[in-house]
Design a protein around this motif. Structure first.
Motif, PDB file in Angstrom:
ATOM      1  N   TRP A  36       0.673  -1.099   0.260  1.00  0.00           N
ATOM      2  CA  TRP A  36       0.042  -0.076  -0.019  1.00  0.00           C
ATOM      3  C   TRP A  36       0.710   1.300   0.037  1.00  0.00           C
ATOM      4  O   TRP A  36       0.457   2.240  -0.451  1.00  0.00           O
ATOM      5  CB  TRP A  36      -1.132  -0.168   1.137  1.00  0.00           C
ATOM      6  CG  TRP A  36      -2.047  -0.952   0.861  1.00  0.00           C
ATOM      7  CD1 TRP A  36      -2.394  -2.509   1.540  1.00  0.00           C
ATOM      8  CD2 TRP A  36      -3.067  -0.531   0.062  1.00  0.00           C
ATOM      9  NE1 TRP A  36      -3.254  -3.014   0.888  1.00  0.00           N
ATOM     10  CE2 TRP A  36      -4.137  -1.966  -0.065  1.00  0.00           C
ATOM     11  CE3 TRP A  36      -3.653   0.208  -0.840  1.00  0.00           C
ATOM     12  CZ2 TRP A  36      -5.169  -2.165  -0.925  1.00  0.00           C
ATOM     13  CZ3 TRP A  36      -4.847   0.367  -1.330  1.00  0.00           C
ATOM     14  CH2 TRP A  36      -5.390  -1.138  -1.476  1.00  0.00           C
ATOM     15  N   GLU A  37       2.008   1.328   0.443  1.00  0.00           N
ATOM     16  CA  GLU A  37       2.942   2.212   0.279  1.00  0.00           C
ATOM     17  C   GLU A  37       3.085   2.553  -1.180  1.00  0.00           C
ATOM     18  O   GLU A  37       3.345   3.702  -1.857  1.00  0.00           O
ATOM     19  CB  GLU A  37       4.297   1.924   0.885  1.00  0.00           C
ATOM     20  CG  GLU A  37       5.241   3.060   0.985  1.00  0.00           C
ATOM     21  CD  GLU A  37       5.071   4.420   1.569  1.00  0.00           C
ATOM     22  OE1 GLU A  37       5.511   5.437   1.320  1.00  0.00           O
ATOM     23  OE2 GLU A  37       3.850   4.327   2.390  1.00  0.00           O
ATOM     24  N   ALA A  38       3.339   1.573  -1.971  1.00  0.00           N
ATOM     25  CA  ALA A  38       3.559   1.640  -3.373  1.00  0.00           C
ATOM     26  C   ALA A  38       2.246   2.097  -4.043  1.00  0.00           C
ATOM     27  O   ALA A  38       2.439   2.842  -5.001  1.00  0.00           O
ATOM     28  CB  ALA A  38       3.937   0.325  -4.134  1.00  0.00           C
ATOM     29  N   TYR A  39       1.057   1.795  -3.492  1.00  0.00           N
ATOM     30  CA  TYR A  39       0.088   2.332  -4.157  1.00  0.00           C
ATOM     31  C   TYR A  39       0.099   3.842  -3.952  1.00  0.00           C
ATOM     32  O   TYR A  39      -0.274   4.588  -4.593  1.00  0.00           O
ATOM     33  CB  TYR A  39      -1.334   1.721  -3.419  1.00  0.00           C
ATOM     34  CG  TYR A  39      -2.826   2.462  -3.770  1.00  0.00           C
ATOM     35  CD1 TYR A  39      -3.258   2.265  -4.666  1.00  0.00           C
ATOM     36  CD2 TYR A  39      -2.991   3.279  -2.514  1.00  0.00           C
ATOM     37  CE1 TYR A  39      -4.541   2.949  -4.791  1.00  0.00           C
ATOM     38  CE2 TYR A  39      -3.958   3.929  -2.766  1.00  0.00           C
ATOM     39  CZ  TYR A  39      -5.159   3.728  -4.027  1.00  0.00           C
ATOM     40  OH  TYR A  39      -6.242   4.505  -4.098  1.00  0.00           O
ATOM     41  N   TYR A  40       0.428   4.313  -2.613  1.00  0.00           N
ATOM     42  CA  TYR A  40       0.466   5.671  -2.320  1.00  0.00           C
ATOM     43  C   TYR A  40       1.464   6.371  -3.240  1.00  0.00           C
ATOM     44  O   TYR A  40       1.054   7.517  -3.550  1.00  0.00           O
ATOM     45  CB  TYR A  40       0.774   5.834  -0.862  1.00  0.00           C
ATOM     46  CG  TYR A  40       1.245   7.213  -0.590  1.00  0.00           C
ATOM     47  CD1 TYR A  40       0.357   8.266  -0.517  1.00  0.00           C
ATOM     48  CD2 TYR A  40       2.627   7.335  -0.091  1.00  0.00           C
ATOM     49  CE1 TYR A  40       0.890   9.674  -0.009  1.00  0.00           C
ATOM     50  CE2 TYR A  40       3.258   8.381   0.286  1.00  0.00           C
ATOM     51  CZ  TYR A  40       2.411   9.745   0.297  1.00  0.00           C
ATOM     52  OH  TYR A  40       2.849  10.733   0.456  1.00  0.00           O
ATOM     53  N   GLN A  41       2.816   5.937  -3.372  1.00  0.00           N
ATOM     54  CA  GLN A  41       3.627   6.600  -3.956  1.00  0.00           C
ATOM     55  C   GLN A  41       3.261   6.698  -5.710  1.00  0.00           C
ATOM     56  O   GLN A  41       3.831   7.634  -6.160  1.00  0.00           O
ATOM     57  CB  GLN A  41       4.879   5.652  -3.812  1.00  0.00           C
ATOM     58  CG  GLN A  41       5.827   5.740  -2.566  1.00  0.00           C
ATOM     59  CD  GLN A  41       5.864   7.242  -2.219  1.00  0.00           C
ATOM     60  OE1 GLN A  41       6.116   8.164  -2.839  1.00  0.00           O
ATOM     61  NE2 GLN A  41       6.187   7.586  -0.904  1.00  0.00           N
ATOM     62  N   ASN A  42       2.613   5.829  -6.322  1.00  0.00           N
ATOM     63  CA  ASN A  42       2.138   5.742  -7.723  1.00  0.00           C
ATOM     64  C   ASN A  42       1.038   6.879  -7.505  1.00  0.00           C
ATOM     65  O   ASN A  42       1.184   7.521  -8.689  1.00  0.00           O
ATOM     66  CB  ASN A  42       1.663   4.333  -8.065  1.00  0.00           C
ATOM     67  CG  ASN A  42       1.202   4.483  -9.243  1.00  0.00           C
ATOM     68  OD1 ASN A  42       2.010   4.528 -10.417  1.00  0.00           O
ATOM     69  ND2 ASN A  42      -0.017   4.239  -9.708  1.00  0.00           N
ATOM     70  N   TRP A  43       0.072   6.704  -6.863  1.00  0.00           N
ATOM     71  CA  TRP A  43      -0.937   7.760  -6.890  1.00  0.00           C
ATOM     72  C   TRP A  43      -0.174   9.055  -6.656  1.00  0.00           C
ATOM     73  O   TRP A  43      -0.637  10.232  -7.427  1.00  0.00           O
ATOM     74  CB  TRP A  43      -1.733   7.505  -5.593  1.00  0.00           C
ATOM     75  CG  TRP A  43      -3.391   8.197  -5.495  1.00  0.00           C
ATOM     76  CD1 TRP A  43      -4.232   7.337  -5.824  1.00  0.00           C
ATOM     77  CD2 TRP A  43      -3.788   9.281  -5.514  1.00  0.00           C
ATOM     78  NE1 TRP A  43      -5.465   8.004  -5.788  1.00  0.00           N
ATOM     79  CE2 TRP A  43      -5.302   9.060  -5.514  1.00  0.00           C
ATOM     80  CE3 TRP A  43      -3.231  10.559  -5.368  1.00  0.00           C
ATOM     81  CZ2 TRP A  43      -6.140  10.195  -5.722  1.00  0.00           C
ATOM     82  CZ3 TRP A  43      -4.085  11.704  -5.560  1.00  0.00           C
ATOM     83  CH2 TRP A  43      -5.342  11.630  -5.402  1.00  0.00           C
ATOM     84  N   LYS A  44       0.596   9.428  -5.844  1.00  0.00           N
ATOM     85  CA  LYS A  44       1.290  10.660  -5.541  1.00  0.00           C
ATOM     86  C   LYS A  44       1.949  11.061  -6.616  1.00  0.00           C
ATOM     87  O   LYS A  44       2.010  12.397  -7.155  1.00  0.00           O
ATOM     88  CB  LYS A  44       2.039  10.668  -4.347  1.00  0.00           C
ATOM     89  CG  LYS A  44       2.656  11.980  -3.744  1.00  0.00           C
ATOM     90  CD  LYS A  44       3.446  11.711  -2.473  1.00  0.00           C
ATOM     91  CE  LYS A  44       3.963  13.390  -2.253  1.00  0.00           C
ATOM     92  NZ  LYS A  44       4.843  13.158  -0.806  1.00  0.00           N
ATOM     93  N   GLN A  45       2.761  10.113  -7.400  1.00  0.00           N
ATOM     94  CA  GLN A  45       3.696  10.403  -8.576  1.00  0.00           C
ATOM     95  C   GLN A  45       2.868  11.312  -9.470  1.00  0.00           C
ATOM     96  O   GLN A  45       3.485  12.314 -10.289  1.00  0.00           O
ATOM     97  CB  GLN A  45       4.268   9.259  -9.012  1.00  0.00           C
ATOM     98  CG  GLN A  45       5.524   9.641 -10.078  1.00  0.00           C
ATOM     99  CD  GLN A  45       6.576  10.310  -9.625  1.00  0.00           C
ATOM    100  OE1 GLN A  45       6.932  10.236  -8.426  1.00  0.00           O
ATOM    101  NE2 GLN A  45       6.786  11.258 -10.497  1.00  0.00           N
ATOM    102  N   ASN A  46       1.615  11.095  -9.594  1.00  0.00           N
ATOM    103  CA  ASN A  46       0.807  11.676 -10.693  1.00  0.00           C
ATOM    104  C   ASN A  46       0.546  13.196 -10.238  1.00  0.00           C
ATOM    105  O   ASN A  46       0.134  13.886 -11.160  1.00  0.00           O
ATOM    106  CB  ASN A  46      -0.400  10.992 -10.911  1.00  0.00           C
ATOM    107  CG  ASN A  46      -0.240   9.731 -11.458  1.00  0.00           C
ATOM    108  OD1 ASN A  46       0.595   9.534 -12.387  1.00  0.00           O
ATOM    109  ND2 ASN A  46      -1.024   8.556 -11.261  1.00  0.00           N
ATOM    110  N   THR A  47       0.794  13.494  -9.209  1.00  0.00           N
ATOM    111  CA  THR A  47       0.683  14.839  -8.706  1.00  0.00           C
ATOM    112  C   THR A  47       1.925  15.781  -8.526  1.00  0.00           C
ATOM    113  O   THR A  47       1.920  16.894  -8.343  1.00  0.00           O
ATOM    114  CB  THR A  47       0.176  15.022  -7.428  1.00  0.00           C
ATOM    115  OG1 THR A  47       0.672  14.429  -6.171  1.00  0.00           O
ATOM    116  CG2 THR A  47      -1.525  14.193  -7.418  1.00  0.00           C
TER     117      THR A  47
END
Length: 627
Positions: A325-336
């Motif tokens: 879920w840290e990878a989910y967060y980092q991927n989500w955040k990378q888009n911003t």
């Protein structure tokens, strides 16, 4: 709960005496009365108050009237019987009805009650340049009843007073950014953003917690999420929480959420931190939700060190789930955050000035190119207003026509500053909100000190800068950084850049019952004046994005000031030198100044009897920039 009966003498105790009525308790809960030292916004102001120590509950119960008097100091608020077994609690602005038989609280005007307080108390927290002076409904308010009993939380009537856990009362009033909390025999009331008045380190020092601590902390948190969480649409679990409630969502959404529930309810303190941190990633919404916001301070504690050590064991099932879920967060955040890679594009221009705060942090930077000024700031703070006036005075002196607010890297901040800027450039004088739980619509009216003389003079306050305004934003523009382009566009101001990033919820700051602090999207959503929240973001009238070689977004034209200058002069029909007349319509691409990429135009307003289109020449643009 540790029981304290130490007598503390304070002449201020008399200020909290409430009207009481002799009745017979109707609660089946087992409890005893105790006295606890209670700190009210200061270590030097300590009162001895009566609490209930309820069997099986690790948090003391406090009467609703006493709670309101401590949370909103300045007046004494009372508890009085209605006559039907319920009690009325006033806080100076509105009322709450407490039903100890059915364990519910009811409101006719919940938002007014949540924003109560004496005039003396309100005066202490007024802004320097913008002050909200009135909260009203834009339609008849909808009443609402909220159950504590649904979460196994008893409301206890005793001696004409109605008691509930201070942590639960605090969640009802979390929108006030104030809180009351208990730890190790002491209670404190304070601003929710402030460092705790009393020591709360035990939560990070004890490797285990009791069953009652773990169970109640979870149920108390469920009460908040179901009733006061904003459920922002970008957050993964929001739809399910709205449909089923938080506990049922964790139980049924997936194996991962079931494990998070187990961790949150575990008596192992490291399990608890895993549960909080994994849930934090699951409900990431772009920047508002930040569970366990004190995480930076506990790394040196026994529990913090054990948690960090567990993260290094890649065979630990908890770590495996955390990493997922840290990878989910980092991927989500990378888009911003990709726009941050392009910020060095500013280096091509010499700023007119750059303001920093006392800690060396950047407040704002101002540039000029052609007859356009670009005011760049990454956070809404009161200091930004002073920098804005400084930039506008220079712009007026230099004969600037267009003034751009660049919030393309702005993640939010102070809503009073947001409203000041909006009022200055659009005439909007209030913030519209919609509330999730009761579907109420509110308007918070403001007054402004536009001449910055320290006196709020109403209609006599004038904002005397007559520029052609524009907003530059991106998907990184979040919260107030999103509200500015959304509400400015509604008022007719052109938007450049990329669709802004949402974040319509106004942030709450609240604590778990065990004192771990959270920043979380609250139920109040900033709305358009015409209705509807801002989560979808503002679609730009002039899309400056391009596609990079790696297939991701190229933001270099956000820092192409010659291009921005050209766009705005065409948009506003300024008197500029002739350029080749290239046929074009909305959404037709045209050549960029810097590197022959496209500028996409959508929903472009007309400046005359023809649609605005963009055509830019070669790198050696004919306008000179001020350096």
């Amino acid at each position: 709960m540790r029981k304290i009966a130490k007598k503390v003498v304070s002449i201020l105790s008399i200020a909290l005496l409430l009207v009481s009525f002799i009745t017979t308790s109707v609660s089946a809960a087992t409890y005893e009365k105790i006295k606890l030292p209670t700190y009210v916004y200061s270590e030097s102001l300590m009162l001895e108050l009566d609490y209930l120590d309820v069997e099986g509950v690790p948090v003391p119960y406090l009467d609703a009237g006493y709670f309101m008097s401590c949370l909103l100091p300045g007046e004494t608020y009372g508890t009085a019987p209605v006559g039907d077994g319920t009690y009325k609690v006033s806080n100076g602005k509105s009322e709450m009805i407490v039903d100890p038989v059915n364990d519910t609280i009811s409101f006719k005007e919940m938002e007014i009650f949540q924003n109560g307080g004496s005039e003396e108390d309100i005066e202490k927290k007024l802004g320097k340049y913008a002050r909200d002076v009135k909260l009203e409904y834009t339609q008849d308010p909808n009443p609402i009843t909220i159950s504590m009993g649904k979460y196994g939380i008893d409301i206890i009537e005793d001696g004409g007073a109605v008691y509930a856990p201070i942590s639960t009362w605090s969640k009802v009033l979390s929108v006030s950014r104030r809180t009351g909390f208990y730890n190790d025999g002491k209670v404190a009331f304070q601003g929710a953003y402030n460092d705790p008045i009393i020591d709360t380190s035990s939560v990070y020092n004890n490797p285990t917690r009791t069953e009652e601590e773990a169970d109640f902390t979870y149920r108390d948190f469920c009460f908040y999420i179901d009733n006061f969480y904003g459920c922002p649409s970008p957050s993964l679990l929001s739809d399910s929480i709205i449909e089923k409630g938080f506990d049922a969502t964790l139980e049924t959404y997936s194996d991962d959420t079931r494990e998070v529930k187990r961790l949150l309810k575990s008596t192992d303190s490291v399990d608890m931190l895993f549960g909080i941190r994994i849930l934090d990633n699951m409900i990431y919404d772009g920047g508002h939700n930040y569970l366990d916001s004190s995480r930076k301070s506990y790394k040196e504690t026994p529990v913090g060190q054990a948690f960090e050590e567990a993260l290094t064991d890649k065979s630990d099932p908890r770590t495996i789930l955390y990493d997922k879920w840290e990878a989910y967060y980092q991927n989500w955040k990378q888009n911003t955050i990709r726009i941050e890679q392009y910020i060095n594009g500013y280096d091509a221009y010499e700023p007119v000035f750059s303001d920093e705060d006392s800690n060396g942090g950047k407040i704002a930077t101002y540039y000029e190119c052609g007859n356009t000024g670009i005011f760049v700031f990454d956070s809404f703070t009161e200091s930004v207003i002073d920098s804005m006036y400084k930039a506008m005075d220079i712009a007026k002196e230099h004969g600037i026509s267009n003034f751009v607010f660049d919030v393309s890297n702005n993640s939010g901040g102070d809503s009073d500053t947001l409203m000041f800027i909006l009022a200055a450039i659009t005439g909007i004088d209030g913030m519209h909100c919609s509330i999730n739980s009761d579907n109420n619509k509110t308007l918070r009216s403001y007054i402004y000190d536009f001449n910055r003389d320290g006196i709020f003079e109403g209609a006599d306050e004038k904002f005397d800068y007559k520029f052609n305004y524009a907003i530059l934003c991106s998907r990184k523009s979040f919260s107030c950084g999103n509200a500015l382009p959304c509400l400015a566009k509604e008022a007719g101001i052109p938007i450049l850049g990329e669709k802004s990033g949402g974040g319509t919820c106004i942030v709450d700051v609240m604590m778990f019952a065990n004192t771990i602090r959270n920043r979380i999207s609250g139920q109040n959503n900033i709305s358009y004046r015409a209705g509807g929240n801002l989560e979808a973001g503002a679609t730009p009238d002039y899309d400056l994005t391009k596609t990079a070689a790696d297939g991701l977004t190229d933001y270099s034209d956000f820092y192409n000031f010659e291009l921005i200058n050209y766009i705005l002069n065409n948009h506003y029909g300024n008197n500029i030198p002739d350029t080749p007349d290239i046929p074009g319509t909305n959404n037709q691409s045209a050549q960029s100044v810097r590197d022959s990429q496209t500028v996409k135009v959508s929903n472009v307003p007309k400046t005359g009897d023809f649609d605005v289109f963009i055509y830019c020449l070669m790198k050696h643009f004919q306008y000179q920039c001020f350096y």
